[in-house]
Write a protein that holds these residues in place. Sequence first.
Motif, PDB file in Angstrom:
ATOM      1  N   ARG A 276       0.855  -1.198   0.000  1.00  8.29           N
ATOM      2  CA  ARG A 276       0.000   0.000   0.000  1.00  8.29           C
ATOM      3  C   ARG A 276       0.892   1.249   0.000  1.00  8.29           C
ATOM      4  O   ARG A 276       0.872   2.038   0.937  1.00  8.29           O
ATOM      5  N   PRO A 277       1.696   1.436  -1.038  1.00  2.00           N
ATOM      6  CA  PRO A 277       2.644   2.566  -1.017  1.00  2.00           C
ATOM      7  C   PRO A 277       1.930   3.896  -0.894  1.00  2.00           C
ATOM      8  O   PRO A 277       0.905   4.137  -1.528  1.00  2.00           O
ATOM      9  N   MET A 278       2.466   4.746  -0.006  1.00  7.22           N
ATOM     10  CA  MET A 278       1.986   6.112   0.230  1.00  7.22           C
ATOM     11  C   MET A 278       0.640   6.165   0.955  1.00  7.22           C
ATOM     12  O   MET A 278       0.063   7.245   1.109  1.00  7.22           O
ATOM     13  N   ASP A 279       0.114   5.018   1.410  1.00  8.16           N
ATOM     14  CA  ASP A 279      -1.145   5.029   2.166  1.00  8.16           C
ATOM     15  C   ASP A 279      -0.955   5.594   3.567  1.00  8.16           C
ATOM     16  O   ASP A 279      -1.890   6.121   4.166  1.00  8.16           O
ATOM     17  N   ILE A 280       0.253   5.425   4.124  1.00  8.03           N
ATOM     18  CA  ILE A 280       0.585   6.014   5.412  1.00  8.03           C
ATOM     19  C   ILE A 280       1.858   6.822   5.231  1.00  8.03           C
ATOM     20  O   ILE A 280       2.532   6.725   4.205  1.00  8.03           O
ATOM     21  N   PHE A 281       2.194   7.632   6.231  1.00 10.79           N
ATOM     22  CA  PHE A 281       3.344   8.531   6.100  1.00 10.79           C
ATOM     23  C   PHE A 281       4.188   8.422   7.361  1.00 10.79           C
ATOM     24  O   PHE A 281       3.733   8.770   8.453  1.00 10.79           O
ATOM     25  N   THR A 282       5.420   7.925   7.213  1.00 10.55           N
ATOM     26  CA  THR A 282       6.317   7.745   8.345  1.00 10.55           C
ATOM     27  C   THR A 282       7.489   8.712   8.243  1.00 10.55           C
ATOM     28  O   THR A 282       8.164   8.774   7.210  1.00 10.55           O
ATOM     29  N   ILE A 283       7.737   9.444   9.309  1.00  7.92           N
ATOM     30  CA  ILE A 283       8.858  10.375   9.394  1.00  7.92           C
ATOM     31  C   ILE A 283       9.993   9.705  10.161  1.00  7.92           C
ATOM     32  O   ILE A 283       9.766   9.104  11.217  1.00  7.92           O
ATOM     33  N   GLY A 284      11.208   9.794   9.652  1.00  8.95           N
ATOM     34  CA  GLY A 284      12.356   9.181  10.295  1.00  8.95           C
ATOM     35  C   GLY A 284      13.134  10.169  11.150  1.00  8.95           C
ATOM     36  O   GLY A 284      13.362  11.311  10.743  1.00  8.95           O
ATOM     37  N   LEU A 285      13.554   9.725  12.330  1.00 13.45           N
ATOM     38  CA  LEU A 285      14.369  10.532  13.246  1.00 13.45           C
ATOM     39  C   LEU A 285      15.624   9.760  13.597  1.00 13.45           C
ATOM     40  O   LEU A 285      15.561   8.569  13.919  1.00 13.45           O
ATOM     41  N   ASP A 286      16.792  10.423  13.553  1.00  9.05           N
ATOM     42  CA  ASP A 286      18.033   9.745  13.930  1.00  9.05           C
ATOM     43  C   ASP A 286      19.089  10.762  14.315  1.00  9.05           C
ATOM     44  O   ASP A 286      19.039  11.932  13.891  1.00  9.05           O
ATOM     45  N   ARG A 287      20.079  10.299  15.119  1.00 10.45           N
ATOM     46  CA  ARG A 287      21.200  11.148  15.520  1.00 10.45           C
ATOM     47  C   ARG A 287      22.315  11.156  14.483  1.00 10.45           C
ATOM     48  O   ARG A 287      23.167  12.047  14.479  1.00 10.45           O
ATOM     49  N   SER A 288      22.352  10.132  13.608  1.00  7.11           N
ATOM     50  CA  SER A 288      23.436  10.033  12.635  1.00  7.11           C
ATOM     51  C   SER A 288      23.054  10.765  11.353  1.00  7.11           C
ATOM     52  O   SER A 288      22.160  10.334  10.620  1.00  7.11           O
ATOM     53  N   ILE A 289      23.746  11.851  11.066  1.00  8.34           N
ATOM     54  CA  ILE A 289      23.450  12.613   9.856  1.00  8.34           C
ATOM     55  C   ILE A 289      23.806  11.809   8.612  1.00  8.34           C
ATOM     56  O   ILE A 289      23.144  11.916   7.570  1.00  8.34           O
ATOM     57  N   ASN A 290      24.829  10.958   8.696  1.00 12.22           N
ATOM     58  CA  ASN A 290      25.225  10.172   7.531  1.00 12.22           C
ATOM     59  C   ASN A 290      24.215   9.073   7.223  1.00 12.22           C
ATOM     60  O   ASN A 290      23.953   8.772   6.056  1.00 12.22           O
ATOM     61  N   LEU A 291      23.638   8.459   8.250  1.00 11.93           N
ATOM     62  CA  LEU A 291      22.570   7.496   8.008  1.00 11.93           C
ATOM     63  C   LEU A 291      21.321   8.186   7.472  1.00 11.93           C
ATOM     64  O   LEU A 291      20.608   7.629   6.621  1.00 11.93           O
ATOM     65  N   LEU A 292      21.040   9.389   7.951  1.00 11.15           N
ATOM     66  CA  LEU A 292      19.862  10.110   7.463  1.00 11.15           C
ATOM     67  C   LEU A 292      19.989  10.454   5.975  1.00 11.15           C
ATOM     68  O   LEU A 292      18.992  10.472   5.243  1.00 11.15           O
ATOM     69  N   ARG A 293      21.208  10.732   5.531  1.00  7.89           N
ATOM     70  CA  ARG A 293      21.395  11.013   4.103  1.00  7.89           C
ATOM     71  C   ARG A 293      21.021   9.795   3.259  1.00  7.89           C
ATOM     72  O   ARG A 293      20.522   9.925   2.139  1.00  7.89           O
ATOM     73  N   ILE A 294      21.266   8.602   3.808  1.00 11.33           N
ATOM     74  CA  ILE A 294      20.859   7.373   3.122  1.00 11.33           C
ATOM     75  C   ILE A 294      19.355   7.177   3.242  1.00 11.33           C
ATOM     76  O   ILE A 294      18.676   6.805   2.281  1.00 11.33           O
ATOM     77  N   ALA A 295      18.823   7.448   4.439  1.00 15.75           N
ATOM     78  CA  ALA A 295      17.398   7.232   4.694  1.00 15.75           C
ATOM     79  C   ALA A 295      16.515   8.100   3.799  1.00 15.75           C
ATOM     80  O   ALA A 295      15.398   7.700   3.462  1.00 15.75           O
ATOM     81  N   ARG A 296      16.976   9.268   3.418  1.00 12.01           N
ATOM     82  CA  ARG A 296      16.175  10.150   2.562  1.00 12.01           C
ATOM     83  C   ARG A 296      15.807   9.485   1.249  1.00 12.01           C
ATOM     84  O   ARG A 296      14.799   9.840   0.617  1.00 12.01           O
ATOM     85  N   HIS A 297      16.621   8.523   0.822  1.00 10.16           N
ATOM     86  CA  HIS A 297      16.388   7.862  -0.466  1.00 10.16           C
ATOM     87  C   HIS A 297      15.977   6.402  -0.277  1.00 10.16           C
ATOM     88  O   HIS A 297      16.119   5.592  -1.208  1.00 10.16           O
TER      89      HIS A 297
END
Length: 480
Positions: A276-297
Amino acid sequence: MLVFVTVGSTRFDSLVQAVLSLPVLSSLRLRGYTELVVQCGNSAFELASSISQGENLIVEREGITVELWKFKPSLDKEYERADLVISHAGSGTILDVLRLGKPLIVVPNPTLLDNHQEELSSLPLHRFRSTIVTAISRKPSKPLIHPPSYHFRHLTVVDLRDCWTSTWDSFELNNFVFEYSIEVATKTSVLILHPRSPRKSMAPKTVATTVVDEDPQEYEDKNVHAIYDEIASHFSSTRYKPWPIISKFISSIETGWVGLDSGTGNGKYLPLPLERPMDIFTIGLDRSINLLRIARHAGESGTMREVVWGDVLGHGWRSGIFDYAISIATIHHLATHERRTLAVKRLLEVVSPKHGRVLIYVWAIEQDEQSKRKIPTGDESDTHLGKDVVVPWVLTKQGGSEGNGGESGQQQVFNRYYHMFAKGELPALVHDAAKLLGIHVGMPSPAGTSPSVTRGVHIVQDGWERSNYYVELKCWEIHR
C-alpha cells in the motif's frame, strides 16, 4: 518446477513483459518449469488491470501456470519455494536468494539505473562487484574467471537458451562464504548466479562486558553516535531486509495515519507497507546525519523521504501528534535505565492518547543459534537487569585497485555500546514510563467500575524473535 520473478517495490515494465513473452515461456517449459509466479509491482503490461486492486490472477500460457500479483509484505516464502528466481538488481534480493542456495537471474532495471548501481556498489566486497557483467553482445572466446565490471545498460529480452558458463568462484559476505558460477545471456543485460550451499566462515563476534562510569550522554556520543556516522555506508549495506513482525505491524496501520520511526537508521521501514505505497506517512528521526542522508532515499520508488536530525530523548514533537511510532534496535544504545525509560516515555507522549500504537525492538541476552554474537556469561544473580556490552563492528578500508579483491584492505574495529535486554525488562520499562506519565498499564476498565482511570496503555504483544525482545503497545483514553 517453479520460477519466481520479483520487480521490487516499484515497476519494471520490460522485465514483466519479457517473462510473459512466448519465447521465454517456451524456454522455461523446455527446461522443465511448470509454474511461473510474478510479483509485478506497479508494472504496466497487458494484464495489469486484472490485479490493479491487489487481486491474484492465475492463467495458463504455453503449458505453464502463471500467477500474477502486485505486492506482499514479505517474499521469504516465495524465495523458499522457488527453483529459480529472476530479480531486479536489488542487493537485498540478491543476498536473500544466495543465502538460500537458489539459482538467481539478476536483471538491472534501466529506469532505476543510478539507484541500483549505488545499491550494488555498497556491497562490502570487490570480487562480487567485479563479476557483475552486463550488455555482453557476443559470446567470448573463452570463459572469464574474473570478468570486468560494466555499467548497467538497457534490457532487451531475456533468453535463457543463449548462455555460457564460467568457472566456479566464491566470495564472503555477512559471515558466510558463497560459491557460485556465472552465466551471461549473450544478447541481454542478465547475470545468472548459481550458488552452492553456503558455509560458515567465521567464529561468532567477540562481545565484551563493559561498565558505564562516566556521563552517559558523553559515553553514548563516543561509543554510539560517532561510530554510526563513521560506519554509516557499510552498516546500511547490511541492513536492507525489514523484519517480519515489524512489516506486519506497519501493514496493519490505518490508511491516512502519520507515524514516527524513532532511530530510523538507513530508513528501511520508511517505504512500508510495500503493498500500500503512500497510504501512510512515516517520518524518520536519527542522531546520525550520515545514516539520514541514506534514509532520505530509502526504497526503490525514487520518493524523497521525510527525515529529521534529532535525539530520541528530545522533546521536539507536540504531544499526541503521531498516530503510531516504532523504535527498532535503538533504545538498547542508551546507557542507563533512566535514559531507556525516558525513551519509552517519549514514544508514549508523541502518539495519540486515544488510539496511538507503538512497537519497540531491542537486542536480547538470549541469542538464537544463527546469531553471530556470543554474549559473555558471568554473574547471573540479577539477570532481570540485562547486560552492558560492547559489540565490535569491523570496517575494512580497501587499498589498491578495485580489482584486487580487497585483499590489501586495512581493518578498523569499532566497539559499539549495547544494553542487552533480559526477559521482562522491556515491559518493565513500559510500566516505569507509564508511571512517570501517570497513566494506567492494562486494558480499560468497564464503564462505572473505575471512574478515576481515564487513560492508559495496553501491552498487545510481549515477545522474543530472532535474538530480539519486542513489545507492541496501544494507547486508550476514556471520557466519562
